[in-house]
Design a protein around this motif. Structure first.
Motif, PDB file in Angstrom:
ATOM      1  N   ALA A 224       0.828  -1.206   0.000  1.00  0.00           N
ATOM      2  CA  ALA A 224       0.000   0.000   0.000  1.00  0.00           C
ATOM      3  C   ALA A 224       0.862   1.256   0.000  1.00  0.00           C
ATOM      4  N   GLU A 225       1.941   1.240   0.741  1.00  0.00           N
ATOM      5  CA  GLU A 225       2.820   2.412   0.799  1.00  0.00           C
ATOM      6  C   GLU A 225       3.516   2.646  -0.537  1.00  0.00           C
ATOM      7  N   PHE A 226       3.980   1.588  -1.174  1.00  0.00           N
ATOM      8  CA  PHE A 226       4.643   1.752  -2.471  1.00  0.00           C
ATOM      9  C   PHE A 226       3.635   2.076  -3.577  1.00  0.00           C
ATOM     10  N   ASP A 227       2.450   1.501  -3.495  1.00  0.00           N
ATOM     11  CA  ASP A 227       1.423   1.794  -4.500  1.00  0.00           C
ATOM     12  C   ASP A 227       1.031   3.265  -4.482  1.00  0.00           C
ATOM     13  N   ALA A 228       1.214   3.915  -3.343  1.00  0.00           N
ATOM     14  CA  ALA A 228       0.855   5.335  -3.242  1.00  0.00           C
ATOM     15  C   ALA A 228       1.704   6.204  -4.157  1.00  0.00           C
ATOM     16  N   TRP A 229       2.849   5.685  -4.597  1.00  0.00           N
ATOM     17  CA  TRP A 229       3.666   6.444  -5.539  1.00  0.00           C
ATOM     18  C   TRP A 229       3.019   6.518  -6.918  1.00  0.00           C
ATOM     19  N   ASP A 234       8.749  -0.784 -13.074  1.00  0.00           N
ATOM     20  CA  ASP A 234       9.909  -0.719 -13.959  1.00  0.00           C
ATOM     21  C   ASP A 234      10.378   0.707 -14.215  1.00  0.00           C
ATOM     22  N   ARG A 235       9.711   1.685 -13.613  1.00  0.00           N
ATOM     23  CA  ARG A 235      10.161   3.082 -13.698  1.00  0.00           C
ATOM     24  C   ARG A 235      10.660   3.591 -12.354  1.00  0.00           C
ATOM     25  N   VAL A 236      10.917   2.679 -11.421  1.00  0.00           N
ATOM     26  CA  VAL A 236      11.452   3.023 -10.109  1.00  0.00           C
ATOM     27  C   VAL A 236      12.929   2.667 -10.064  1.00  0.00           C
ATOM     28  N   VAL A 237      13.748   3.611  -9.605  1.00  0.00           N
ATOM     29  CA  VAL A 237      15.188   3.403  -9.450  1.00  0.00           C
ATOM     30  C   VAL A 237      15.545   3.696  -7.996  1.00  0.00           C
ATOM     31  N   HIS A 238      16.316   2.811  -7.389  1.00  0.00           N
ATOM     32  CA  HIS A 238      16.687   2.960  -5.980  1.00  0.00           C
ATOM     33  C   HIS A 238      18.150   3.378  -5.844  1.00  0.00           C
ATOM     34  N   GLN A 239      18.398   4.251  -4.897  1.00  0.00           N
ATOM     35  CA  GLN A 239      19.758   4.655  -4.566  1.00  0.00           C
ATOM     36  C   GLN A 239      19.820   5.014  -3.085  1.00  0.00           C
ATOM     37  N   LEU A 250      14.624  -2.255  -2.152  1.00  0.00           N
ATOM     38  CA  LEU A 250      14.374  -3.250  -3.200  1.00  0.00           C
ATOM     39  C   LEU A 250      13.821  -4.541  -2.613  1.00  0.00           C
ATOM     40  N   LEU A 251      14.379  -4.978  -1.485  1.00  0.00           N
ATOM     41  CA  LEU A 251      13.875  -6.174  -0.816  1.00  0.00           C
ATOM     42  C   LEU A 251      12.440  -5.963  -0.365  1.00  0.00           C
ATOM     43  N   ALA A 252      12.155  -4.799   0.220  1.00  0.00           N
ATOM     44  CA  ALA A 252      10.798  -4.523   0.702  1.00  0.00           C
ATOM     45  C   ALA A 252       9.795  -4.525  -0.446  1.00  0.00           C
ATOM     46  N   MET A 253      10.163  -3.921  -1.583  1.00  0.00           N
ATOM     47  CA  MET A 253       9.257  -3.924  -2.726  1.00  0.00           C
ATOM     48  C   MET A 253       9.040  -5.341  -3.252  1.00  0.00           C
ATOM     49  N   GLY A 257       5.576  -7.919  -3.451  1.00  0.00           N
ATOM     50  CA  GLY A 257       5.091  -8.398  -4.744  1.00  0.00           C
ATOM     51  C   GLY A 257       5.342  -7.448  -5.888  1.00  0.00           C
ATOM     52  N   LEU A 258       6.243  -6.488  -5.695  1.00  0.00           N
ATOM     53  CA  LEU A 258       6.534  -5.480  -6.713  1.00  0.00           C
ATOM     54  C   LEU A 258       7.969  -5.675  -7.193  1.00  0.00           C
ATOM     55  N   GLU A 259       8.145  -6.534  -8.167  1.00  0.00           N
ATOM     56  CA  GLU A 259       9.484  -6.830  -8.688  1.00  0.00           C
ATOM     57  C   GLU A 259       9.760  -6.020  -9.946  1.00  0.00           C
TER      58      GLU A 259
END
Length: 282
Positions: A224-229, A234-239, A250-253, A257-259
């Motif tokens: 729910a927290e990530f879906d709020a974005w 495939d348009r998310v980049v982590h740093q 990345l592990l949390a996503m 279920g968001l790979e």
């Protein structure tokens, strides 16, 4: 027995060890301010059969001064190291630390990048194992002999972007920064020579993935927290600062279920090493 690909709880790991199920346990404890602290803690006490993994020696490549504080290791070197740890296709790997999971998550991500899917982070880490009254050891397992390098996937199994590709994509991707708020805003910078963040980045402090006590939030809550974005994965980049705590997000996503989101391995320490790259504060 079940295969774990994101998180494993204490009870499940204890059951695997009691049943002598093929399991490689990796102790990833580390302290950026004292790089020898994790190894010293391991020598004093660790989970049964665990082998120590050092962030700088085992989970990072050679530094050039321009590629960040913890560049990715060469895949050939990583495959050789994985083989020495006893990791082979299908063998369950469990990584843990005692800092909320960022160093274990780096190990998780690297093994997934290599092509190994049966790898999980111990939810709650060393502290959860201790709180459950589980046994510890203080002797180090003997080095394995006759091992072979891990048969890595032909292409990296986890996506990455480099600094140039990221800069050209700013404004078209959601860049997620895993550092704490003070570092993100440029109020303090204890590790890198420049304070601030990459323009347009979203702050998601890695510890926001956890509940009090250090375990991960339920997958549904993370989703729910990530879906709020409202951003395709495939348009998310982590740093982060050096490509370590970003792996926690990345592990949390993935657990939610968001790979498919990408890592910028060089992260802020690489970005700010080039004075031509833009910097934002606030």
């Amino acid at each position: 027995m079940d295969t774990y690909r994101t998180l494993i709880d204490v009870e499940a790991l204890a059951a695997r060890l009691a049943a002598s199920a093929p399991t490689v346990v990796l102790d990833c404890r580390f302290d950026l301010a004292d790089p020898s602290a994790g190894e010293a803690a391991y020598e004093a006490k660790h989970l049964p059969g665990a082998r120590y993994v050092h962030l700088d020696r085992d989970l990072s490549g050679l530094k050039t001064g321009r590629n960040g504080r913890h560049p990715l290791p060469e895949r050939v070197a990583l495959a050789a190291w994985a083989g020495r740890m006893g990791i082979a296709p299908g063998v369950q790997v469990v990584a843990y630390d005692d800092q909320g999971g960022p160093y274990a998550a780096r190990c998780w991500w690297l093994l997934r990048w290599l092509g190994h899917e049966a790898v999980a982070v111990l939810d709650g880490g060393f502290s959860a194992w201790r709180a459950a009254g589980q046994a510890f050891e203080d002797d180090e397992p003997a080095p394995l002999t006759g091992t072979s390098p891990y048969p890595a996937a032909a292409k990296p199994a986890m996506p990455t972007v480099d600094a140039d590709a990221l800069q050209s994509a700013l404004g078209r991707v959601r860049l997620v920064d895993a550092r704490n708020g003070a570092r993100f805003r440029g109020e303090t910078e204890p590790l890198d020579p420049v304070a601030g963040h990459i323009p347009g980045a979203t702050l998601r402090f890695f510890q926001d993935n956890l509940v009090p006590g250090g375990r991960f939030k339920p997958a549904e809550q993370l989703r729910a927290e990530f879906d709020a974005w409202a951003t395709p994965t495939d348009r998310v980049v982590h740093q982060c600062g050096s490509g370590v705590t970003a792996c926690h997000n990345l592990l949390a996503m993935t657990h939610a279920g968001l790979e498919g989101s990408a890592l910028y391995p060089g992260s802020w320490s690489e970005w700010c090493a080039d004075p031509a790259r833009p910097v934002a504060t606030g």
